[in-house]
Scaffold this active site. Structure first.
Site, PDB file in Angstrom:
ATOM      1  N   CYS A  44       7.648 -20.368 -49.495  1.00 43.72           N
ATOM      2  CA  CYS A  44       8.185 -21.712 -49.761  1.00 43.72           C
ATOM      3  C   CYS A  44       8.669 -21.128 -51.150  1.00 43.72           C
ATOM      4  O   CYS A  44      10.126 -22.270 -51.652  1.00 43.72           O
ATOM      5  CB  CYS A  44       7.274 -21.926 -50.004  1.00 43.72           C
ATOM      6  SG  CYS A  44       6.276 -22.687 -48.930  1.00 43.72           S
ATOM      7  N   THR A  45       9.105 -20.065 -51.383  1.00 45.53           N
ATOM      8  CA  THR A  45      10.245 -19.460 -52.713  1.00 45.53           C
ATOM      9  C   THR A  45      11.218 -19.538 -52.497  1.00 45.53           C
ATOM     10  O   THR A  45      12.082 -19.519 -53.382  1.00 45.53           O
ATOM     11  CB  THR A  45       8.813 -17.778 -53.007  1.00 45.53           C
ATOM     12  OG1 THR A  45       7.894 -18.366 -53.448  1.00 45.53           O
ATOM     13  CG2 THR A  45      10.110 -17.781 -54.328  1.00 45.53           C
TER      14      THR A  45
END
Length: 154
Positions: A44-45
């Site tokens: 997600c980062t």
């Protein structure tokens, strides 16, 4: 029910890092609505960083990027600050937006079934119609593919 390409995108109003927002606030601009499992996790980062790194290109194409997860506003604020994200993050703890876009799925995590967000992106045109969706996607190369689709809207 699964939202269908060619039909109006499901509307919503939700808390975000910019205060309460509604999808209808963005009529007149293309919207990239992306759903991700959790703030500050590796995939997600990377995905958020990829959207951040293409922010100027999305802006030049007139598009708005909105990220959606079940995380709290406080978690979103920390994530935005740490990753220097310019785009808005939507908090959906009750899963109302996730359910409207049919992104909640059973997934296998360490041999156990857990319910979570299937990484998905939706492209909504300036008239509010869903024009493309990507479901169960892989992060590498995805943001560039979305950007190309936005630019193709003209």
């Amino acid at each position: 029910m699964r939202p269908l390409v060619g039909r109006p995108a499901p509307g919503f109003t939700a808390a975000s890092t910019q205060g309460e927002i509604s999808l209808s606030d963005f009529l007149g601009k293309p919207v990239v609505l992306y759903f991700y499992p959790k703030d500050s996790t590796p995939g997600c980062t990377t995905q958020a960083q990829n959207f951040r790194d293409q922010a100027e290109a999305f802006k030049a194409a007139g598009a708005v990027v909105l990220g959606v997860s079940r995380d709290s506003i406080k978690s979103h604020e920390n994530f935005r600050l740490k990753q220097e994200l310019e785009f808005t993050l939507v908090s959906d703890p009750d899963e109302a937006v996730c359910l409207a876009y049919d992104v909640m799925k059973l997934k296998n995590m360490y041999g156990k079934q857990v319910r979570g967000i299937e990484r998905s992106t939706f492209l909504i045109n300036a008239e509010g119609l869903l024009v493309q969706d990507w479901r169960g996607l892989k992060v590498p190369g995805h943001v560039n593919e979305v950007l190309s689709a936005v630019q193709a809207l003209g």
